[in-house]
Design an enzyme around this catalytic site. Structure first.
Site, mmCIF file in Angstrom:
data_model
loop_
_atom_site.group_PDB
_atom_site.id
_atom_site.type_symbol
_atom_site.label_atom_id
_atom_site.label_comp_id
_atom_site.label_asym_id
_atom_site.label_seq_id
_atom_site.Cartn_x
_atom_site.Cartn_y
_atom_site.Cartn_z
ATOM 1 N N ARG A 102 0.829 -0.891 0.329
ATOM 2 C CA ARG A 102 0.358 -0.076 0.366
ATOM 3 C C ARG A 102 0.946 0.980 -0.069
ATOM 4 O O ARG A 102 0.463 1.925 -0.709
ATOM 5 C CB ARG A 102 -0.998 -0.032 0.971
ATOM 6 C CG ARG A 102 -1.967 -1.675 0.573
ATOM 7 C CD ARG A 102 -3.055 -1.234 2.332
ATOM 8 N NE ARG A 102 -2.783 -1.475 4.050
ATOM 9 C CZ ARG A 102 -2.798 -2.320 3.789
ATOM 10 N NH1 ARG A 102 -2.489 -3.541 2.698
ATOM 11 N NH2 ARG A 102 -1.873 -2.529 5.516
ATOM 12 N N GLN B 3 -2.143 1.705 -13.770
ATOM 13 C CA GLN B 3 -2.548 1.233 -14.375
ATOM 14 C C GLN B 3 -3.642 1.680 -15.507
ATOM 15 O O GLN B 3 -4.267 1.925 -15.421
ATOM 16 C CB GLN B 3 -3.063 -0.405 -13.586
ATOM 17 C CG GLN B 3 -3.207 -1.460 -14.338
ATOM 18 C CD GLN B 3 -3.610 -2.388 -13.428
ATOM 19 O OE1 GLN B 3 -3.754 -2.509 -12.288
ATOM 20 N NE2 GLN B 3 -3.253 -3.879 -14.449
ATOM 21 N N GLN B 4 -2.697 0.570 -16.628
ATOM 22 C CA GLN B 4 -3.601 0.577 -17.681
ATOM 23 C C GLN B 4 -5.292 -0.373 -17.242
ATOM 24 O O GLN B 4 -5.142 -0.780 -17.371
ATOM 25 C CB GLN B 4 -2.793 -0.370 -19.269
ATOM 26 C CG GLN B 4 -3.417 -0.096 -20.350
ATOM 27 C CD GLN B 4 -3.252 -2.000 -20.750
ATOM 28 O OE1 GLN B 4 -2.936 -2.791 -21.193
ATOM 29 N NE2 GLN B 4 -2.811 -1.159 -22.506
ATOM 30 N N ASN C 85 9.366 3.444 -2.692
ATOM 31 C CA ASN C 85 10.389 4.448 -1.769
ATOM 32 C C ASN C 85 11.381 3.287 -0.987
ATOM 33 O O ASN C 85 11.186 2.185 -1.214
ATOM 34 C CB ASN C 85 10.566 5.253 -0.982
ATOM 35 C CG ASN C 85 9.775 4.605 0.411
ATOM 36 O OD1 ASN C 85 9.881 3.507 1.124
ATOM 37 N ND2 ASN C 85 8.543 5.120 1.063
ATOM 38 N N ALA C 86 12.322 3.581 -0.827
ATOM 39 C CA ALA C 86 13.611 2.659 -0.527
ATOM 40 C C ALA C 86 13.148 1.747 0.893
ATOM 41 O O ALA C 86 13.524 0.068 0.495
ATOM 42 C CB ALA C 86 15.122 3.136 -0.338
ATOM 43 N N ARG C 87 12.616 2.194 1.733
ATOM 44 C CA ARG C 87 11.578 0.797 2.641
ATOM 45 C C ARG C 87 10.696 -0.016 2.445
ATOM 46 O O ARG C 87 10.639 -1.373 3.268
ATOM 47 C CB ARG C 87 11.827 2.404 3.250
ATOM 48 C CG ARG C 87 11.126 0.937 4.418
ATOM 49 C CD ARG C 87 10.753 2.407 6.025
ATOM 50 N NE ARG C 87 10.244 1.964 7.666
ATOM 51 C CZ ARG C 87 9.837 2.822 8.442
ATOM 52 N NH1 ARG C 87 9.332 3.886 8.444
ATOM 53 N NH2 ARG C 87 9.556 1.818 9.699
ATOM 54 N N HIS D 193 10.775 -4.183 2.052
ATOM 55 C CA HIS D 193 9.499 -4.762 2.137
ATOM 56 C C HIS D 193 9.302 -6.224 0.944
ATOM 57 O O HIS D 193 8.917 -7.249 1.022
ATOM 58 C CB HIS D 193 8.810 -4.430 3.401
ATOM 59 C CG HIS D 193 7.858 -4.943 2.975
ATOM 60 N ND1 HIS D 193 6.021 -4.772 2.656
ATOM 61 C CD2 HIS D 193 6.991 -6.286 4.520
ATOM 62 C CE1 HIS D 193 5.250 -5.415 3.387
ATOM 63 N NE2 HIS D 193 6.089 -6.337 4.445
ATOM 64 N N ARG E 268 8.363 -10.620 -1.886
ATOM 65 C CA ARG E 268 8.373 -11.226 -2.593
ATOM 66 C C ARG E 268 8.692 -12.401 -3.734
ATOM 67 O O ARG E 268 9.153 -12.336 -4.832
ATOM 68 C CB ARG E 268 7.698 -10.242 -3.897
ATOM 69 C CG ARG E 268 6.638 -9.875 -3.119
ATOM 70 C CD ARG E 268 5.061 -10.354 -3.155
ATOM 71 N NE ARG E 268 3.720 -9.358 -2.828
ATOM 72 C CZ ARG E 268 2.858 -10.128 -2.497
ATOM 73 N NH1 ARG E 268 2.480 -11.841 -2.761
ATOM 74 N NH2 ARG E 268 1.643 -9.829 -2.446
#
Length: 226
Positions: A81, A87-88, A158-160, A164, A169
């Protein structure tokens, strides 16, 4: 699947270190950005990554263009989130030249399963085309389109959030398509921020598997990168 890094914070590790150092510095962020040496940046990043004070990682962001992935993947992707997505649209984009789909490898390698898959996709997409030709709005005809339908999406994290995302994943227990996406994204950002993403990836990269009894049992670096 095609994954491209469209844009990122210039010199992301310097930006992160500047934000972190500001908390304890008598001078402003602009001066810190200009004057911190590479050695000092590495020292600050070492403290950040070692202590787990990851809020400063949010000052570096990365924007990806992702094409040729399924709606099944994007439904999983948007569950992360703290990110931005465009998105297309299946409401406004009409598939007049056929509906492109993603076929899972396990289906493709089984002749019988592959045939059933193709038949089901053909029936759904032909019905979709007939509805559109009959004047049914694309936003209604799309109800027939399967999760396998290809999509395009722009994602900024962002990098954070990326840390996660990669932890969840890149894991072998993640679904194969989003796992492939995660590894490709990691390969794009790691050269730009090698210190920040040095141990990014599934939990086993950092020494243990958080899945407990659900673990795949395969030690890093033998995780599957499809």
């Amino acid at each position: 699947m095609h994954v491209e890094l469209l844009y990122h914070t210039p010199d992301p590790e310097r930006a992160i270190a500047t934000a972190a150092r500001l908390c304890y510095a008598p001078v402003g962020a602009a001066e810190l950005m200009e004057t911190m040496t590479d050695e000092r940046i590495r020292s600050v990043l070492g403290t950040i990554m070692g202590s787990g004070h990851f809020s400063t990682l949010e000052h570096a962001s990365f924007t990806f263009a992702i094409d040729g992935v399924s709606r099944a993947l994007t439904h999983q992707l948007v569950r992360h989130r703290i990110a931005s997505y465009n998105q297309q649209s299946q409401r406004y984009v009409k598939f007049k030249e056929g509906v492109p789909v993603v076929k899972p490898p396990k289906v493709a390698e089984d002749e019988g399963a592959s045939r059933l898959f193709d038949e089901a996709i053909s029936a759904a997409t032909e019905a979709y085309a007939k509805l559109v030709e009959a004047g049914i709005p694309a936003e209604d005809a799309r109800y027939l389109l399967p999760n396998a339908t290809e999509s395009k999406i722009v994602v900024t994290m962002n990098a954070r959030t990326l840390h996660h995302f990669f932890a969840e994943r890149c894991c072998n227990r993640a679904q194969w398509e989003i796992r492939e996406l995660a590894w490709r994204m990691l390969e794009l950002v790691k050269p730009l921020a090698p210190f920040v993403f040095a141990d990014a990836g599934p939990g086993c990269v950092r020494g243990h598997c958080p899945e407990r009894k659900m673990t795949c049992g395969t030690p890093y670096p033998k995780v599957v990168r499809v």
